[in-house]
Design a protein around this motif. Structure first.
Motif, PDB file in Angstrom:
ATOM      1  N   PHE A  87       0.829  -1.209   0.000  1.00 32.40           N
ATOM      2  CA  PHE A  87       0.000   0.000   0.000  1.00 32.40           C
ATOM      3  C   PHE A  87       0.863   1.258   0.000  1.00 32.40           C
ATOM      4  O   PHE A  87       0.518   2.257  -0.639  1.00 32.40           O
ATOM      5  N   THR A  88       1.977   1.207   0.717  1.00 32.30           N
ATOM      6  CA  THR A  88       2.879   2.361   0.754  1.00 32.30           C
ATOM      7  C   THR A  88       3.443   2.644  -0.628  1.00 32.30           C
ATOM      8  O   THR A  88       3.495   3.794  -1.073  1.00 32.30           O
ATOM      9  N   ALA A  89       3.866   1.598  -1.332  1.00 35.78           N
ATOM     10  CA  ALA A  89       4.415   1.772  -2.676  1.00 35.78           C
ATOM     11  C   ALA A  89       3.352   2.271  -3.655  1.00 35.78           C
ATOM     12  O   ALA A  89       3.644   3.052  -4.567  1.00 35.78           O
ATOM     13  N   PHE A  90       2.107   1.834  -3.453  1.00 32.51           N
ATOM     14  CA  PHE A  90       1.016   2.214  -4.364  1.00 32.51           C
ATOM     15  C   PHE A  90       0.568   3.662  -4.157  1.00 32.51           C
ATOM     16  O   PHE A  90       0.083   4.312  -5.091  1.00 32.51           O
ATOM     17  N   ALA A  91       0.737   4.204  -2.955  1.00 36.14           N
ATOM     18  CA  ALA A  91       0.044   5.426  -2.547  1.00 36.14           C
ATOM     19  C   ALA A  91       0.500   6.698  -3.241  1.00 36.14           C
ATOM     20  O   ALA A  91      -0.261   7.662  -3.328  1.00 36.14           O
ATOM     21  N   GLY A  92       1.724   6.746  -3.759  1.00 35.21           N
ATOM     22  CA  GLY A  92       2.266   8.005  -4.237  1.00 35.21           C
ATOM     23  C   GLY A  92       1.479   8.665  -5.360  1.00 35.21           C
ATOM     24  O   GLY A  92       1.013   9.799  -5.236  1.00 35.21           O
ATOM     25  N   TYR A  93       1.302   7.969  -6.465  1.00 35.47           N
ATOM     26  CA  TYR A  93       0.663   8.584  -7.627  1.00 35.47           C
ATOM     27  C   TYR A  93      -0.821   8.914  -7.430  1.00 35.47           C
ATOM     28  O   TYR A  93      -1.287   9.941  -7.941  1.00 35.47           O
ATOM     29  N   PRO A  94      -1.599   8.116  -6.705  1.00 33.61           N
ATOM     30  CA  PRO A  94      -2.997   8.505  -6.492  1.00 33.61           C
ATOM     31  C   PRO A  94      -3.183   9.706  -5.561  1.00 33.61           C
ATOM     32  O   PRO A  94      -4.244  10.339  -5.587  1.00 33.61           O
ATOM     33  N   THR A  95      -2.178  10.018  -4.737  1.00 34.83           N
ATOM     34  CA  THR A  95      -2.381  11.041  -3.716  1.00 34.83           C
ATOM     35  C   THR A  95      -2.680  12.434  -4.278  1.00 34.83           C
ATOM     36  O   THR A  95      -3.635  13.086  -3.821  1.00 34.83           O
ATOM     37  N   PRO A  96      -1.916  12.958  -5.251  1.00 33.65           N
ATOM     38  CA  PRO A  96      -2.247  14.306  -5.744  1.00 33.65           C
ATOM     39  C   PRO A  96      -3.678  14.445  -6.272  1.00 33.65           C
ATOM     40  O   PRO A  96      -4.389  15.375  -5.869  1.00 33.65           O
ATOM     41  N   PRO A  97      -4.160  13.541  -7.158  1.00 34.70           N
ATOM     42  CA  PRO A  97      -5.545  13.703  -7.605  1.00 34.70           C
ATOM     43  C   PRO A  97      -6.571  13.510  -6.498  1.00 34.70           C
ATOM     44  O   PRO A  97      -7.611  14.182  -6.493  1.00 34.70           O
ATOM     45  N   ILE A 221     -11.095   9.676 -12.777  1.00 32.86           N
ATOM     46  CA  ILE A 221     -12.312   9.708 -11.954  1.00 32.86           C
ATOM     47  C   ILE A 221     -12.305  10.930 -11.038  1.00 32.86           C
ATOM     48  O   ILE A 221     -13.331  11.616 -10.874  1.00 32.86           O
ATOM     49  N   ALA A 222     -11.143  11.229 -10.450  1.00 39.06           N
ATOM     50  CA  ALA A 222     -11.038  12.413  -9.598  1.00 39.06           C
ATOM     51  C   ALA A 222     -11.340  13.683 -10.387  1.00 39.06           C
ATOM     52  O   ALA A 222     -12.019  14.593  -9.893  1.00 39.06           O
ATOM     53  N   LEU A 223     -10.857  13.752 -11.626  1.00 33.86           N
ATOM     54  CA  LEU A 223     -11.101  14.924 -12.473  1.00 33.86           C
ATOM     55  C   LEU A 223     -12.586  15.081 -12.773  1.00 33.86           C
ATOM     56  O   LEU A 223     -13.140  16.187 -12.682  1.00 33.86           O
ATOM     57  N   ILE A 224     -13.255  13.988 -13.112  1.00 33.17           N
ATOM     58  CA  ILE A 224     -14.683  14.043 -13.432  1.00 33.17           C
ATOM     59  C   ILE A 224     -15.494  14.461 -12.206  1.00 33.17           C
ATOM     60  O   ILE A 224     -16.379  15.326 -12.281  1.00 33.17           O
ATOM     61  N   LEU A 225     -15.192  13.851 -11.055  1.00 34.81           N
ATOM     62  CA  LEU A 225     -15.936  14.178  -9.834  1.00 34.81           C
ATOM     63  C   LEU A 225     -15.675  15.615  -9.394  1.00 34.81           C
ATOM     64  O   LEU A 225     -16.603  16.324  -8.961  1.00 34.81           O
ATOM     65  N   ALA A 226     -14.434  16.063  -9.491  1.00 42.79           N
ATOM     66  CA  ALA A 226     -14.109  17.433  -9.094  1.00 42.79           C
ATOM     67  C   ALA A 226     -14.817  18.440 -10.001  1.00 42.79           C
ATOM     68  O   ALA A 226     -15.346  19.456  -9.525  1.00 42.79           O
TER      69      ALA A 226
END
Length: 237
Positions: A87-97, A221-226
């Motif tokens: 989860f730590t390795a996965f978390a970086g790129y999703p965090t900004p959006p 998905i974050a872009l559409i919802l935002a």
């Protein structure tokens, strides 16, 4: 409520600010000259995401380093394998959006100052973990910009800045995914790449290409919802 601009009503002003802030964010991200500087903000969010998930999964944070080439590294202690590390390795790129989406929810709810205050708190939390001079300077300068907007910006300027931050984090986060995918493609021809998706593949067995696709999907998905939150009508409750 926002102050009317020119002949625009308050509602029209809000929509205009949302759209203009998005266009400015796109321009900053589109041109390499401005992107090289602004990308450091996305890197701060990226490494902060690694750090937050590492702490949440019981790992011990050691340090974050931000580099002048806009790359970064987050180091933590704990089991080298297992869900926590994955989860730590996965978390970086999703965090900004995801941060951008959270910012959009606060802005749409009329909590602009709360959103800006939380941004300061996140930056302070990240600053505690920074262990190199460039990283300290990057975080302090970013926090100084937010603090100036809070201290001296009018309601209208604070709203516009909050919208800019929202768009920038989401679209900027998506650009970093594209850049990472391109870099992985080049490195694969020279040897084994060591990007976050490759680490996730090593830890979980999920193909790195599928992990990259998940990063991109989260950003879209974050872009559409935002966009739905910020451009909903009527714009203010």
């Amino acid at each position: 409520m926002l102050e009317p601009l020119g002949d625009l009503t308050a509602d029209q002003t809000q929509v205009a600010l949302v759209v203009c802030a998005g266009l400015v964010a796109l321009l900053v991200i589109a041109f390499d000259t401005t992107w090289r500087i602004a990308r450091n903000v996305v890197t701060i969010a990226h490494e902060g995401g690694h750090a937050l998930v590492a702490i949440a999964t019981g790992r011990t944070m050691t340090r974050i380093r931000l580099h002048s080439d806009t790359s970064g590294v987050t180091l933590s202690k704990g089991r080298p394998t297992g869900p926590g590390m994955a989860f730590t390795a996965f978390a970086g790129y999703p965090t900004p959006p995801l941060l951008g989406l959270g910012a959009a929810a606060l802005v749409a709810g009329g909590a602009v100052q709360t959103m800006l205050g939380l941004a300061i708190m996140v930056l302070l939390g990240t600053l505690v973990l920074i262990r190199n001079l460039f990283g300290v300077v990057s975080v302090v300068l970013t926090g100084a910009v937010v603090a100036l907007v809070i201290a001296y910006g009018s309601v209208t300027w604070q709203y516009a800045f909050a919208c800019f931050v929202t768009w920038f984090l989401i679209v900027g986060g998506l650009r970093t995914v594209v850049e990472m995918a391109q870099k992985r493609s080049r490195l694969q021809r020279r040897g084994a790449p060591t990007s976050d998706p490759d680490q996730v593949e090593h830890l979980t067995g999920i193909p790195a290409g599928a992990v990259v696709a998940m990063f991109a999907l989260i950003g879209v998905i974050a872009l559409i919802l935002a966009a739905n939150l910020l451009l909903a009508w009527p714009p203010l409750p």
